[in-house]
Design a protein around this motif. Structure first.
Motif, PDB file in Angstrom:
ATOM      1  N   PHE A 264       0.845  -1.204   0.000  1.00  0.00           N
ATOM      2  CA  PHE A 264       0.000   0.000   0.000  1.00  0.00           C
ATOM      3  C   PHE A 264       0.873   1.244   0.000  1.00  0.00           C
ATOM      4  O   PHE A 264       1.882   1.309   0.711  1.00  0.00           O
ATOM      5  CB  PHE A 264      -0.899   0.001   1.239  1.00  0.00           C
ATOM      6  N   LEU A 265       0.489   2.241  -0.794  1.00  0.00           N
ATOM      7  CA  LEU A 265       1.244   3.483  -0.902  1.00  0.00           C
ATOM      8  C   LEU A 265       0.301   4.679  -0.857  1.00  0.00           C
ATOM      9  O   LEU A 265      -0.838   4.614  -1.311  1.00  0.00           O
ATOM     10  CB  LEU A 265       2.010   3.545  -2.229  1.00  0.00           C
ATOM     11  N   SER A 266       0.816   5.778  -0.305  1.00  0.00           N
ATOM     12  CA  SER A 266       0.164   7.074  -0.449  1.00  0.00           C
ATOM     13  C   SER A 266       0.837   7.789  -1.610  1.00  0.00           C
ATOM     14  O   SER A 266       2.070   7.821  -1.699  1.00  0.00           O
ATOM     15  CB  SER A 266       0.304   7.905   0.834  1.00  0.00           C
ATOM     16  N   VAL A 267       0.043   8.336  -2.501  1.00  0.00           N
ATOM     17  CA  VAL A 267       0.549   8.945  -3.731  1.00  0.00           C
ATOM     18  C   VAL A 267       0.208  10.426  -3.742  1.00  0.00           C
ATOM     19  O   VAL A 267      -0.949  10.803  -3.543  1.00  0.00           O
ATOM     20  CB  VAL A 267      -0.063   8.255  -4.971  1.00  0.00           C
ATOM     21  N   GLU A 268       1.229  11.257  -3.947  1.00  0.00           N
ATOM     22  CA  GLU A 268       1.034  12.701  -4.079  1.00  0.00           C
ATOM     23  C   GLU A 268       1.496  13.118  -5.472  1.00  0.00           C
ATOM     24  O   GLU A 268       2.684  13.051  -5.791  1.00  0.00           O
ATOM     25  CB  GLU A 268       1.834  13.454  -3.016  1.00  0.00           C
ATOM     26  N   LEU A 269       0.550  13.533  -6.287  1.00  0.00           N
ATOM     27  CA  LEU A 269       0.841  13.945  -7.651  1.00  0.00           C
ATOM     28  C   LEU A 269       0.951  15.467  -7.677  1.00  0.00           C
ATOM     29  O   LEU A 269      -0.024  16.174  -7.423  1.00  0.00           O
ATOM     30  CB  LEU A 269      -0.267  13.461  -8.581  1.00  0.00           C
ATOM     31  N   VAL A 270       2.151  15.978  -7.918  1.00  0.00           N
ATOM     32  CA  VAL A 270       2.416  17.420  -7.859  1.00  0.00           C
ATOM     33  C   VAL A 270       1.940  18.064  -9.159  1.00  0.00           C
ATOM     34  O   VAL A 270       2.484  17.802 -10.237  1.00  0.00           O
ATOM     35  CB  VAL A 270       3.919  17.701  -7.644  1.00  0.00           C
ATOM     36  N   THR A 271       0.913  18.909  -9.076  1.00  0.00           N
ATOM     37  CA  THR A 271       0.341  19.546 -10.260  1.00  0.00           C
ATOM     38  C   THR A 271       0.888  20.953 -10.506  1.00  0.00           C
ATOM     39  O   THR A 271       0.835  21.460 -11.617  1.00  0.00           O
ATOM     40  CB  THR A 271      -1.184  19.629 -10.136  1.00  0.00           C
ATOM     41  N   GLU A 272       1.418  21.609  -9.457  1.00  0.00           N
ATOM     42  CA  GLU A 272       1.919  22.979  -9.625  1.00  0.00           C
ATOM     43  C   GLU A 272       2.932  23.280  -8.529  1.00  0.00           C
ATOM     44  O   GLU A 272       2.772  22.839  -7.387  1.00  0.00           O
ATOM     45  CB  GLU A 272       0.765  23.981  -9.559  1.00  0.00           C
ATOM     46  N   LYS A 273       3.981  24.051  -8.886  1.00  0.00           N
ATOM     47  CA  LYS A 273       4.997  24.468  -7.932  1.00  0.00           C
ATOM     48  C   LYS A 273       5.206  25.970  -8.022  1.00  0.00           C
ATOM     49  O   LYS A 273       5.217  26.533  -9.113  1.00  0.00           O
ATOM     50  CB  LYS A 273       6.335  23.764  -8.199  1.00  0.00           C
ATOM     51  N   ASN A 274       5.353  26.609  -6.840  1.00  0.00           N
ATOM     52  CA  ASN A 274       5.690  28.034  -6.772  1.00  0.00           C
ATOM     53  C   ASN A 274       6.843  28.166  -5.789  1.00  0.00           C
ATOM     54  O   ASN A 274       6.669  28.003  -4.582  1.00  0.00           O
ATOM     55  CB  ASN A 274       4.484  28.856  -6.323  1.00  0.00           C
ATOM     56  N   SER A 275       8.038  28.471  -6.303  1.00  0.00           N
ATOM     57  CA  SER A 275       9.228  28.510  -5.451  1.00  0.00           C
ATOM     58  C   SER A 275       9.355  29.811  -4.671  1.00  0.00           C
ATOM     59  O   SER A 275      10.175  29.899  -3.753  1.00  0.00           O
ATOM     60  CB  SER A 275      10.485  28.290  -6.303  1.00  0.00           C
ATOM     61  N   ASN A 276       8.566  30.837  -4.997  1.00  0.00           N
ATOM     62  CA  ASN A 276       8.648  32.136  -4.300  1.00  0.00           C
ATOM     63  C   ASN A 276       7.334  32.502  -3.625  1.00  0.00           C
ATOM     64  O   ASN A 276       6.970  33.675  -3.542  1.00  0.00           O
ATOM     65  CB  ASN A 276       9.042  33.242  -5.293  1.00  0.00           C
TER      66      ASN A 276
END
Length: 286
Positions: A264-276
């Motif tokens: 079993f795994l928890s999955v986090e699909l990163v749809t957007e990143k804001n570095s600032n």
């Protein structure tokens, strides 16, 4: 008269407001209750950092390369050569069935084929000297070809008594033991390639616009000592299931060390990143 009355009322309201600000509050018993208690305020310095939007799912790992080794002939299990957990290569021998009958058939067809070959060669020489007719030579050629086919069939049937791995991987199931009698198409072993592990999640149609191949995914396994490991979106299904309103997304796992099929795994699909992004500290007042 009306204007004068309005002026008087306005003056009265201003006077009452001033009195309410200046006059100290008193308790129901006539005592001075003092000023209201101050409200605590916390001051924090705002910082910038990474902020992500993610879609969260749960999934069980699957092996895309997993093959069942089936028996292709009836027979008794004579010898087991591997056990569950063993690593095997493609074509490696897993099991032998009793093969006396198949071996006897092969030897008989080999002897008959050798005899037919000698007969054909002799008829060929006689034909060249005009001693025999074309019909005799054709009969010899027909018999030779028939026995070649019979010999090939005998070899194939003998090969069915040796069960081999169709793919390289790990033996994850052994379903027979020595002495068992097996039937054609009976499931004997399962061989799984752990390097082919994937996670499949089902993304709602409304979120599909933010999902694409190569997208970064984080996986967290309760049984894994690491905090998380990175993976990527390998495939996005081109259709939406009308019953669930979701599309299948297949996630490839570059490093499967420590992972097992079915985990079993928890999955986090990163749809957007804001570095600032401006980050607020998560602190509660004491």
């Amino acid at each position: 008269m009306a204007r004068h009355l309005a002026s008087v009322l306005l003056f009265a309201v201003i006077t009452m407001a001033a009195c309410s600000k200046e006059a100290p509050s008193s308790s129901v018993f006539g005592g001075d209750a003092g000023l209201a208690a101050p409200v605590p305020v916390e001051v924090a310095v705002l910082q910038t950092g990474l902020l992500e939007n993610t879609l969260r799912f749960s999934a069980n790992l699957e092996a895309e390369i997993e093959v069942q080794a089936l028996s292709r002939a009836p027979g008794q299990v004579l010898k087991l050569l591997v056990e569950e957990g063993d690593e095997v290569t493609q074509g490696q021998l897993l099991l032998r069935l009793e093969s006396a009958e198949q071996l006897s058939t092969l030897r008989r067809t080999q002897a008959e084929l050798a005899h037919a070959q000698r007969t054909f060669d002799r008829q060929q020489k006689l034909l060249s000297h005009g001693v025999v007719s074309d019909d005799v030579q054709e009969t010899a050629a027909f018999e030779l070809n028939r026995l070649k086919i019979a010999n090939a069939d005998a070899k194939r049937l003998l090969s069915y008594t040796s069960i081999r791995a169709a793919v390289a991987g790990t033996v994850t199931q052994r379903l027979v033991k020595r002495g068992d009698f097996v039937n054609p198409n009976q499931h004997l072993f399962t061989v799984t390639d752990f390097a082919s592990l994937v996670a499949k999640v089902y993304v709602p149609e409304n979120d599909m616009a933010s999902v694409h191949e190569g997208q970064v995914v984080r996986l967290v396994s309760p049984g894994d000592k690491r905090e998380s490991r990175e993976a990527v979106v390998d495939r996005v299904a081109p259709i939406v299931d009308p019953r669930s309103g979701t599309a299948k997304v297949t996630i490839a796992i570059p490093n499967t060390t420590g992972l097992r099929p079915g985990a079993f795994l928890s999955v986090e699909l990163v749809t957007e990143k804001n570095s600032n992004a401006i980050l607020l500290p998560r602190k509660s007042l004491v």
